[in-house]
Motif scaffolding. Structure first.
Motif, PDB file in Angstrom:
ATOM      1  N   ASP A  94       0.863  -1.377   0.020  1.00  0.00           N
ATOM      2  CA  ASP A  94       0.061  -0.023  -0.089  1.00  0.00           C
ATOM      3  C   ASP A  94       0.896   1.168  -0.155  1.00  0.00           C
ATOM      4  O   ASP A  94       0.231   2.269  -0.010  1.00  0.00           O
ATOM      5  CB  ASP A  94      -1.225   0.043   1.171  1.00  0.00           C
ATOM      6  CG  ASP A  94      -0.333  -0.099   2.297  1.00  0.00           C
ATOM      7  OD1 ASP A  94       0.917  -0.111   2.628  1.00  0.00           O
ATOM      8  OD2 ASP A  94      -1.094   0.013   3.517  1.00  0.00           O
ATOM      9  N   ASP A 149       5.841  -3.411   8.149  1.00  0.00           N
ATOM     10  CA  ASP A 149       7.153  -3.626   7.227  1.00  0.00           C
ATOM     11  C   ASP A 149       8.451  -3.422   7.773  1.00  0.00           C
ATOM     12  O   ASP A 149       8.954  -4.228   7.486  1.00  0.00           O
ATOM     13  CB  ASP A 149       6.498  -2.598   6.029  1.00  0.00           C
ATOM     14  CG  ASP A 149       5.318  -3.091   5.207  1.00  0.00           C
ATOM     15  OD1 ASP A 149       5.074  -4.217   5.354  1.00  0.00           O
ATOM     16  OD2 ASP A 149       4.693  -2.272   4.722  1.00  0.00           O
ATOM     17  N   SER A 181       5.138   7.648   3.697  1.00  0.00           N
ATOM     18  CA  SER A 181       4.216   6.221   4.306  1.00  0.00           C
ATOM     19  C   SER A 181       2.901   5.715   3.420  1.00  0.00           C
ATOM     20  O   SER A 181       3.034   4.745   3.116  1.00  0.00           O
ATOM     21  CB  SER A 181       3.623   6.497   5.556  1.00  0.00           C
ATOM     22  OG  SER A 181       2.871   5.527   6.013  1.00  0.00           O
ATOM     23  N   LYS A 198       0.308   0.658  15.934  1.00  0.00           N
ATOM     24  CA  LYS A 198       1.146  -0.086  15.187  1.00  0.00           C
ATOM     25  C   LYS A 198       2.573   0.388  15.277  1.00  0.00           C
ATOM     26  O   LYS A 198       3.541  -0.575  15.491  1.00  0.00           O
ATOM     27  CB  LYS A 198       0.858   0.197  13.444  1.00  0.00           C
ATOM     28  CG  LYS A 198      -0.581  -0.322  13.122  1.00  0.00           C
ATOM     29  CD  LYS A 198      -0.718  -0.003  11.574  1.00  0.00           C
ATOM     30  CE  LYS A 198      -1.929  -0.791  10.976  1.00  0.00           C
ATOM     31  NZ  LYS A 198      -2.026  -0.654   9.410  1.00  0.00           N
TER      32      LYS A 198
HETATM   33  N1  LIG Z   1       6.877   7.578  11.979  1.00  0.00           N
HETATM   34  C1  LIG Z   1       6.762   6.752  11.266  1.00  0.00           C
HETATM   35  N2  LIG Z   1       6.037   6.952  10.304  1.00  0.00           N
HETATM   36  C2  LIG Z   1       5.930   5.819   9.249  1.00  0.00           C
HETATM   37  N3  LIG Z   1       6.693   4.968   9.571  1.00  0.00           N
HETATM   38  C3  LIG Z   1       7.377   4.608  10.139  1.00  0.00           C
HETATM   39  C4  LIG Z   1       7.608   5.500  11.191  1.00  0.00           C
HETATM   40  N4  LIG Z   1       8.557   5.173  12.096  1.00  0.00           N
HETATM   41  C5  LIG Z   1       9.119   3.943  11.564  1.00  0.00           C
HETATM   42  N5  LIG Z   1       8.293   3.600  10.458  1.00  0.00           N
HETATM   43  C6  LIG Z   1       8.373   2.094   9.886  1.00  0.00           C
HETATM   44  O1  LIG Z   1       8.297   2.455   8.463  1.00  0.00           O
HETATM   45  C7  LIG Z   1       7.725   1.295   7.882  1.00  0.00           C
HETATM   46  C8  LIG Z   1       7.168   1.798   6.445  1.00  0.00           C
HETATM   47  O2  LIG Z   1       6.137   2.724   6.559  1.00  0.00           O
HETATM   48  P1  LIG Z   1       4.588   2.427   5.937  1.00  0.00           P
HETATM   49  O3  LIG Z   1       3.845   3.544   6.509  1.00  0.00           O
HETATM   50  O4  LIG Z   1       4.794   2.378   4.417  1.00  0.00           O
HETATM   51  O5  LIG Z   1       4.210   0.919   6.618  1.00  0.00           O
HETATM   52  P2  LIG Z   1       3.191  -0.080   6.864  1.00  0.00           P
HETATM   53  O6  LIG Z   1       3.577  -1.123   7.846  1.00  0.00           O
HETATM   54  O7  LIG Z   1       2.744  -0.499   5.409  1.00  0.00           O
HETATM   55  O8  LIG Z   1       2.181   0.750   7.606  1.00  0.00           O
HETATM   56  P3  LIG Z   1       0.376   0.995   7.270  1.00  0.00           P
HETATM   57  O9  LIG Z   1      -0.072  -0.111   8.090  1.00  0.00           O
HETATM   58  O10 LIG Z   1       0.182   2.165   7.818  1.00  0.00           O
HETATM   59  O11 LIG Z   1       0.232   0.688   5.799  1.00  0.00           O
HETATM   60  C9  LIG Z   1       6.355   1.032   8.905  1.00  0.00           C
HETATM   61  O12 LIG Z   1       5.981  -0.193   8.582  1.00  0.00           O
HETATM   62  C10 LIG Z   1       7.140   1.319  10.063  1.00  0.00           C
HETATM   63  O13 LIG Z   1       7.768   0.079  10.506  1.00  0.00           O
END
Ligand SMILES: Nc1ncnc2c1ncn2[C@@H]1O[C@H](COP(=O)(O)OP(=O)(O)OP(=O)(O)O)[C@@H](O)[C@H]1O
Ligand SMILES: Nc1nc2c(c(=O)[nH]1)N=C(CO)CN2
Ligand SMILES: [Mg+2]
Length: 214
Positions: A94, A149, A181, A198
């Motif tokens: 996503d 992720d 993100s 999360k």
């Molecule tokens: N402040 C932050 N904002 C967003 N991601 C973060 C942050 N700090 C660490 N991360 C890490 O960066 C990764 C990548 O971000 P992303 O939002 O693309 O992930 P995601 O796991 O797919 O989240 P979502 O559940 O919102 O789809 C996150 O999974 C998280 O582990």
């Protein structure tokens, strides 16, 4: 209660939806299936690894000199825009809108990403893919551990015996989500309740990995 059952209870996620999604990903992988797990293990074992998240501090990254770069989902878009090609991309599909060739994609099926699996799979179907799930693994799917992720990328690096793991773009505490993100974010933004929680779980998983093994 296991790790994923606890998380499902906390967020109100339904186990059967995690299974539907897993069945879908397993089937999407069925064409010309190849297992890239050993290639991933060989890539990581004994190497220094950068794990890159999509936090607001991601934009401080201009170059990375670790042996192996693992990007988590949306962080991939930023890295590629800087000319940095991730060796491994850990994604629930996503966040990424670019699909570098030759990277290994570790793709998660969960109850909330079936539409992304369907719409994004055509962009990655000829890439090196490892399918993962957060239910009892079956068929072509693996479960390496971790939740978001970013923390799943850290778990992978540790499981496959990285010599050192360095984190970039990770900010678990500020309550700010980085703009990379999601493709439709224009700026960093305050985290929702669910995203805050999360990130709390992600922090916990990362701390476990660092305290136990490094
Ligand atoms: N402040 C932050 N904002 C967003 N991601 C973060 C942050 N700090 C660490 N991360 C890490 O960066 C990764 C990548 O971000 P992303 O939002 O693309 O992930 P995601 O796991 O797919 O989240 P979502 O559940 O919102 O789809 C996150 O999974 C998280 O582990
Ligand atoms: N069912 C479900 N599972 C997940 C979700 C989610 O939103 N729903 N988000 C995740 C990573 O951020 C990982 N797993
Ligand atoms: Mg994502």
């Amino acid at each position: 209660m296991n790790f994923y059952s606890q998380i499902r209870r906390q967020f109100g996620f339904r186990e059967e939806e995690d299974y539907y999604s897993a069945v879908l990903l397993d089937q999407l992988l069925a064409n010309n299936y190849d297992d890239y797990t050993e290639e991933l293990r060989n890539l990581i074992r004994g190497k220094t690894v950068a794990v890159v998240g999509a936090g607001p501090n991601l934009e401080q990254v201009e170059y990375l000199d670790e042996d192996v770069i693992i990007s988590s989902d949306g962080a991939t878009n930023y890295l590629v825009s800087k000319g940095i090609k991730p060796d491994v991309i850990v994604t629930d599909l996503d966040g990424i809108t670019v699909y570098p060739k030759n990277s290994i994609y570790v793709v998660l099926a969960h109850g909330n990403n079936t539409e992304y699996l369907i719409s994004k799979f055509p962009f990655i179907s000829d890439r090196k893919l490892i399918g993962t799930c957060q239910v009892f693994p079956f068929g072509r799917l693996k479960l390496f551990g971790g939740f978001t992720d970013g923390d799943r990328a850290v778990v992978l690096a540790s499981l496959f015996q990285a010599k050192a793991i360095r984190l970039y773009g990770m900010d678990f505490d500020s309550g700010i989500v980085g703009k990379y993100s999601k493709p439709y974010y224009e700026n960093n933004l305050p985290a929702s309740w669910i995203k805050k929680n999360k990130l709390k779980i992600a922090k916990h998983v990362v701390e476990e990995v660092f305290n136990k093994t490094l």
